[in-house]
Design an enzyme around this catalytic site. Structure first.
Site, short mmCIF file in Angstrom:
data_model
loop_
_atom_site.label_atom_id
_atom_site.label_comp_id
_atom_site.label_asym_id
_atom_site.label_seq_id
_atom_site.Cartn_x
_atom_site.Cartn_y
_atom_site.Cartn_z
N ASP A 80 1.03 -1.14 -0.08
CA ASP A 80 -0.24 0.12 -0.20
C ASP A 80 0.35 1.61 0.18
OD1 ASP A 80 0.96 -0.84 2.95
OD2 ASP A 80 -0.32 0.98 3.53
N HIS B 16 1.79 -9.20 -3.73
CA HIS B 16 0.60 -7.45 -3.45
C HIS B 16 0.83 -6.22 -3.47
CE1 HIS B 16 -3.68 -6.33 -2.10
NE2 HIS B 16 -2.04 -5.76 -1.45
N ASP C 192 1.05 -17.50 -5.53
CA ASP C 192 1.45 -16.42 -6.09
C ASP C 192 0.61 -15.66 -6.91
OD1 ASP C 192 3.59 -14.07 -7.48
OD2 ASP C 192 4.10 -15.77 -8.97
N GLU D 258 2.36 -10.49 -0.07
CA GLU D 258 2.74 -8.85 -0.21
C GLU D 258 3.96 -8.44 0.41
OE1 GLU D 258 0.06 -6.85 2.57
OE2 GLU D 258 0.87 -4.67 1.78
#
Ligand SMILES: [Zn+2]
Length: 552
Positions: free
Chosen positions: A147, A460, A506, A515
């Protein structure tokens, strides 16, 4: 012919350190050199059950091999391995450069980032969550993970891992990385850490406390960072963020002093102000909780005693003031986990400061007693690694979200044990954790993006998902298998019977298993720096030896 009989370090092995491969079939195993000549043969393959993966596996120690390419054979199966002078140097550099790709608030230029370049992101002033009339420019730092949030404790811990990597193993992490500061006279690993430290200083409030994090109230979609234009907030202050930032800035004040006196002074002042706040708020600890309406990472932490301990150690090292030693001794007496190096439990970083920097100056409690405690705590990790079929220093219950963190953290502890005792079995157990990261694992996957014949392709990670480039951003380490807290969607795909060490997808949506995070890269940077310093040129090795504490 298949390659399913073997799990290997896909990036390669290094001459001078033992070559280990996992064998999943009955022997014999034959190792041939490039010319097809048998250089090693093992008839006695005793497969045993590896609890974490459910595999029947034998860890074959081939010993030290000279440089070259080899082929492992077993029945009809074969697998290539390579032995090179500095096999992990490129991957170690990539793990540091991976943090450059996480930089926020600046353009990633083509000349440094190649196809992964993008415009400057998150450059508008942030608003104080508690007082919306306050706006400040708090740009910079690293995007935390997949993020675009920026979190103080995880960032401080990651920067500290880099600084200790440099302090202890300069020969293993001194390369230029082609980042904007390259060539400015400061090693690039420290240039990269400084990018985070500059931001960290901006996160301190006038009262000395640190904001817990700088995020929006929700996670962005899978868009490029420069397209993420919603308001960012300085979230409320927290004890743990303040403690971790205090320790990190005190450490940094010593690390950067030879290059930049003014920066070092600013760091130390920040640490002292943070410590004053911590002293004034000794009795009112509360774990950080997301304010109502905020859904970004919480990084809640049930105790600030370890952050205070680490901070007191670093401040004692920075100032020599006895009050900090006394504070650290008191906090040590409360009990600290000396083999934990992650964002939530930083006791190991306090120990690292005492054992590698302060040493005898720390006094009998923080040196002699702490060393004894550390050696016995880290001994358990050696045993844990020995009980794993793949020599991974995790039990089957430890495959948590981001299991790569305890793997790399345990490698750090074993490396520290080796520095203190010189025991090669500790060094080799730490090496097994590096092997794990690079493919010697039940999944047969190299967890560092951009490396390995079977590599992570769909982490991710928002930029990797949004940039229309097939390859993910390189040099990021995946969190890896997680059976303790998987998403419902992961459970649906994998079912209940897949063993913990294989509980991994994956796939981009699987933040629970795939992530990336700056504070997973950073303990890997430390681990790689150690092994790279070990295998670097003889001159480097000599230079290094003087920084390694000897004897027990
Ligand atoms: Zn950004």
């Amino acid at each position: 012919m298949g390659d399913s009989a073997f799990r290997v370090n896909q990036v390669g092995y290094t001459a001078g350190l033992p070559v280990r491969v996992a064998v999943l079939a009955e022997g014999p195993v034959i190792l041939e050199d490039k010319e097809g000549k048998t250089v090693f043969r093992a008839d006695d393959i005793r497969l045993g059950m590896d609890e974490a993966s459910g595999d029947r596996v034998f860890l074959l120690d081939i010993g030290v091999l000279s440089e070259g390419q080899y082929i492992l054979r077993c029945g009809g199966e074969n697998r290539k391995i390579t032995v090179r002078a500095e096999a992990w140097r490129e991957a170690g550099n990539a793990l540091i450069k991976g943090l450059y790709y996480q930089r926020c608030g600046c353009e990633l230029k083509k000349e440094h980032a190649g196809p992964f370049s993008h415009a400057a992101c998150h450059i508008r002033p942030a608003t104080d969550w508690n007082d919306r009339s306050v706006q400040r420019l708090v740009t910079g730092g690293w995007h935390d993970a997949g993020d675009y949030g920026k979190y103080v404790s995880p960032g401080a811990v990651a920067a500290a891992h880099l600084m200790y990597a440099w302090k202890l193993f300069p020969g293993g992490c001194r390369d230029d990385l082609n980042i904007p500061e390259t060539g400015n006279g400061i090693p690039d690993i420290l240039n990269e850490a400084k990018y985070e430290l500059d931001w960290l200083l901006k996160m301190q409030r006038m009262n000395g406390a640190f904001h817990h994090k700088l995020t929006k109230d929700h996670f962005a979609g899978f868009i490029m960072p420069e397209e993420d234009a919603d308001q960012e907030y300085m979230m409320p202050e927290s004890h743990c963020a303040t403690g971790a930032a205090c320790a990190c800035t005190a450490l940094a004040s010593r690390v950067y002093r030879p290059w930049d006196e003014e920066f070092a002074n600013a760091l130390l002042l920040s640490a002292q102000k943070a410590w004053e706040w911590l002293e004034q708020h000794d009795g009112d600890f509360e774990p950080f909780r997301n304010p109502e309406g905020v859904r970004t990472g919480q990084y809640g932490d049930g105790s600030d005693r370890d952050e205070r301990f680490w901070a007191a150690c670093e401040l004692f090292a920075a100032t020599g003031r006895d009050s900090f030693r006394i504070a650290a001794e008191k906090l040590y007496a409360e009990g600290q986990h000396l083999t934990r190096f992650g964002w939530a439990d930083v006791g190991g970083l306090g120990g690292l400061c005492c054992l590698t920097e302060l040493k005898e100056k720390a006094g009998s409690i923080l040196y002699s007693k702490l060393k004894e405690d550390f050696l016995s705590e880290s001994e358990a990790l050696l045993q844990m690694s020995g009980e794993s079929g793949y020599r991974t220093a995790l039990t089957k219950d430890m495959y948590i979200w981001g299991s790569i963190l305890p793997v790399m953290g345990n490698a750090m502890a074993m490396i520290l044990n080796y520095l203190l005792t010189g025991r090669e079995e500790m060094r080799d157990a730490a090496l097994s954790q590096l092997d794990y990261a690079l493919g010697l694992n039940a999944l047969d996957i190299c967890f560092v993006t951009g490396f390995g014949e079977r590599r992570v392709m769909h982490p991710h990670h928002r930029p990797s998902g949004a940039d229309h480039i097939e390859e993910p951003v390189p040099g990021l380490i995946s969190g890896g298998p997680n059976k303790n807290w998987p998403y419902a969607a992961t459970k649906e795909k994998l079912g209940a019977d897949i063993p913990p060490a294989k509980y991994y997808l994956d796939e981009t949506p699987s933040a629970d298993t795939n992530e990336v995070a700056v504070y997973w890269n950073s303990p890997a940077v430390f681990t790689f720096a150690f092994f790279n310093s070990f295998t670097a040129a003889a001159g480097d090795r000599t230079a290094n030896a003087s920084t390694i504490p000897q004897g027990s």
